[in-house]
Design a protein around this motif. Sequence first.
Motif, short mmCIF file in Angstrom:
data_model
loop_
_atom_site.label_atom_id
_atom_site.label_comp_id
_atom_site.label_asym_id
_atom_site.label_seq_id
_atom_site.Cartn_x
_atom_site.Cartn_y
_atom_site.Cartn_z
N GLU A 87 1.00 -1.26 -0.03
CA GLU A 87 -0.10 -0.01 0.10
C GLU A 87 0.69 1.21 0.13
O GLU A 87 0.20 2.25 -0.40
CB GLU A 87 -0.79 0.04 1.36
CG GLU A 87 0.02 0.06 2.48
CD GLU A 87 -0.91 -0.02 3.73
OE1 GLU A 87 -0.68 0.17 4.79
OE2 GLU A 87 -2.03 -0.56 3.47
N TYR A 88 2.24 0.88 0.10
CA TYR A 88 3.15 2.28 0.42
C TYR A 88 3.13 2.72 -0.92
O TYR A 88 3.17 3.99 -1.16
CB TYR A 88 4.19 2.00 1.03
CG TYR A 88 4.23 1.47 2.39
CD1 TYR A 88 3.83 2.61 3.30
CD2 TYR A 88 4.59 0.27 2.87
CE1 TYR A 88 3.94 1.88 4.71
CE2 TYR A 88 4.48 -0.17 3.96
CZ TYR A 88 4.08 0.61 5.06
OH TYR A 88 3.93 0.25 6.40
N GLN A 111 1.04 3.35 -3.38
CA GLN A 111 -0.20 4.15 -3.54
C GLN A 111 -0.15 5.60 -2.87
O GLN A 111 -0.40 6.55 -3.53
CB GLN A 111 -1.68 3.52 -3.19
CG GLN A 111 -1.90 2.39 -4.26
CD GLN A 111 -3.28 1.94 -3.74
OE1 GLN A 111 -4.18 2.37 -3.57
NE2 GLN A 111 -3.49 0.51 -3.55
N GLU A 112 0.31 5.45 -1.46
CA GLU A 112 0.62 6.65 -0.99
C GLU A 112 1.85 7.55 -1.56
O GLU A 112 1.54 8.62 -1.66
CB GLU A 112 0.98 6.27 0.61
CG GLU A 112 1.25 7.52 1.32
CD GLU A 112 1.45 7.23 2.82
OE1 GLU A 112 1.60 8.09 3.57
OE2 GLU A 112 1.53 5.85 3.06
N CYS A 113 2.85 6.80 -2.21
CA CYS A 113 3.74 7.55 -2.67
C CYS A 113 3.54 8.16 -4.03
O CYS A 113 3.58 9.53 -4.08
CB CYS A 113 5.01 6.38 -3.12
SG CYS A 113 6.35 7.28 -4.08
N ALA A 139 0.36 8.83 -4.66
CA ALA A 139 -0.59 10.01 -4.45
C ALA A 139 0.16 11.59 -3.79
O ALA A 139 -0.23 12.58 -4.57
CB ALA A 139 -1.50 9.58 -3.06
N SER A 140 1.31 11.30 -3.39
CA SER A 140 2.14 12.41 -2.93
C SER A 140 2.79 12.99 -4.27
O SER A 140 2.86 14.28 -4.14
CB SER A 140 3.08 12.03 -2.08
OG SER A 140 4.16 11.48 -2.51
N ASP A 198 8.61 3.80 -1.15
CA ASP A 198 8.37 3.90 0.06
C ASP A 198 8.51 5.37 0.69
O ASP A 198 8.88 5.74 1.74
CB ASP A 198 8.88 2.89 1.18
CG ASP A 198 10.27 2.90 0.97
OD1 ASP A 198 10.72 3.49 0.01
OD2 ASP A 198 10.98 1.97 1.59
N VAL A 249 7.37 9.70 0.67
CA VAL A 249 6.34 10.53 0.61
C VAL A 249 6.74 12.01 0.38
O VAL A 249 7.83 12.40 1.33
CB VAL A 249 5.32 10.35 1.82
CG1 VAL A 249 4.29 11.45 1.79
CG2 VAL A 249 4.48 9.11 1.95
#
Length: 294
Positions: free
Chosen positions: A15-16, A18-20, A22-23, A91, A93
Amino acid sequence: MTTARVIIVNFNAGEYLQECIASVLNSSVPVSVTVADNASSDGSADALAERFGQDARVEILNNEDNLGFARAVNRVARKSREEFLLILNPDCVLDPEAIGTLMRVLEVDTRAGVAGPWVTDQAGKMQKGTWRRFPDPWRSLMTFTGLAGLADHSAALGGVDLRGARAPAGPIKVDAVSGACLMLRRAVAEKVGFYDEGYAMHCEDLDLMFRLRAMGYHCMLVPSARVIHRGGVSTASRPWWVHRQKHLGMQRYFRKFQSGDHALPVRWLVYTGIWCHYLATLPVVLLGRLTRPA
């Protein structure tokens, strides 16, 4: 307006990833993103496609095999035409201003081939590798033995990493920045030949920055560009392999750039030291894998 191509190599980042992404897409400047998936088995590439597959700014390349980090980056970089390339770990952000800040530093300083941000962990502590000197046998010895921690008392004890140093007031020239997030001037990277694909993982960034310096370019550390890096996410499932590649990378770096400057006994001491360090630290690496939360 100048745009940047963000290149992310994914291997089981979960899931990391997707967070990356998005940022990155929340950046204050226009970006295009290419995710090169190295045959992940955790479904992270499929989940990414489901969430961002309709976004024209995001491209997903599914490699049939794990190409290694350097080869996967080079495949994308050689086809890119953007002026700037941001090589980013999955990984990480990014602060919304980070990419634009790095771009502006490279736009102003035409002899800068690389710009790197101030990389921290989630607690805000400067992360290892953010600000580095090029390794040589002495600096590596100081680092491996822990004597580099006494560098405040004697500059001769200085190691490779400057972890713990205070952030400078503004951009400064350094030997090397973090490979977790670095921006390349594409024309310069093309001139130097991009990453050396002889490295499977680790030290390919130092190799590139060393070659850039040999060609008269330099690296800039940009403390106002901020990035959070968790670290170790993509390598958690194969710690032994990653640890081995790290030491193979050290050996290759020394052989390419420094072995010719030393007599044979010194060369063998360096090689012996690299692999003694590997054996001494391997149990810690494997124990960390066993104790890592599921």
